[in-house]
Design a protein around this motif. Structure first.
Motif: not given
Ligand code: FAD
Ligand code: FES
Length: 258
Positions: A3, A34, A38, A57, A93-94, A96-98, A218
């Protein structure tokens, strides 16, 4: 996962219809790292107004270019819509957990089903691009025909697309979750992937349980720091409270409590 906080050059920021916009920026490192689901957290204005970054997103990646799809709904996203090509956009970014789509790409006798409500199309489009060889089925729901988003874009990827509108102006008349129930009566679903308003995700979760099909959901909660530090975005799960920005935004339906 790598990130970064970066100042990325805006390539274009174009209104595509009503208050919906596509913004493309250049960042080799975000493009490389990415994953679908995410997001990037954007300082939308030039200074510190508004103070909080806004999460959007990742919609598509091509080479070093990253594309976002957003709806200008309030102060932050309206500020973002005023940004011009050539300007530098401060973003992290990226994050979060995708989605975990490893099974989906191997699908043979069953299909992945993507269920989008409203702007929920954004992360699912990036996912569809990754799993397009398995020919996913995409269900898009909205109140009326005018709010159906990305139908042609999903079709261009080779996805089968089915639509649902509350008023019946396009496709199935009713909720996209009612359409999902109908589809699951006719199609073998391998896994469900969904993004949209909370009541819709809750219903997808119930349907996944009834049909014994795993679902990844999500969540689009309001975020504050966006990096896991403030606990401003926690949701209840079976293993305690979890942060949408860091532990999510994608969660297994089995994990969430409603
Ligand atoms: C992980 C994540 C990914 C997201 N991806 C996208 C995306 O790809 N495209 C996109 O258009 N939006 C996306 N959103 C929602 C987007 O972040 C919000 O719409 C935005 O922050 C609103 O800021 P604003 O200042 O324009 O609106 P505000 O003035 O803060 O709010 C305007 C209106 O929108 C509502 N709202 C604000 N934030 C949210 C939210 N998170 N969910 C639902 N309603 C909200 C408010 O209640 C209010 O009614 C995402 C949110 C999250 C958490
Ligand atoms: S927004 Fe601060 S922890 Fe998620």
């Amino acid at each position: 996962m790598k990130t970064v906080q970066t100042k990325a050059k805006i390539i274009s920021n174009k209104k595509i219809k009503e208050n919906y916009w596509h913004l493309e920026f250049e960042s080799a490192i975000i493009a490389k790292n990415a994953l679908p689901g995410q997001f990037v957290n954007i300082r939308v204005g030039h200074g510190f107004v508004p103070l909080l970054r806004r999460p959007i997103s990742i919609y598509a990646v091509k080479g070093v270019k990253v594309k976002l799809f957003y709806q200008a709904v309030g102060t932050g996203t309206q500020s973002l819509s005023q940004r011009k090509s050539g300007e530098l956009l401060d973003l992290i970014g990226p994050l979060g957990n995708g989605f975990d789509y490893r099974q989906a790409v191997k699908a043979k006798d069953a299909r992945s089903i993507l269920i989008a409500g409203g702007m929920g199309v954004a992360p699912l489009f990036f996912l569809a691009e990754k799993i397009k060889t398995s020919q996913p089925l995409v269900l898009i729901g909205a109140k009326t025909q005018k709010q159906i988003l990305c139908m042609q874009e999903f079709k261009k990827l080779g996805c089968t697309v089915k639509l649902a509108t509350d008023d019946g102006s396009l496709g199935f008349k009713g909720k996209v979750t009612d359409l999902l129930k109908l589809v699951l009566g006719q199609t073998k679903g391998l896994g469900l992937f969904s993004c949209g308003p909370r009541p819709m995700l809750k219903r997808v979760s119930e349907i996944s349980c009834e049909n014994k099909i795993p679902a990844q959901l999500s969540l689009e909660e309001h975020l504050a720091c966006g990096t896991g530090a403030c606990l401003g975005c926690v949701v209840a799960t079976k293993s305690g409270y979890k942060r949408v920005c860091k532990d999510g935004p994608v969660f297994s339906s089995k994990e969430l409590t409603w």
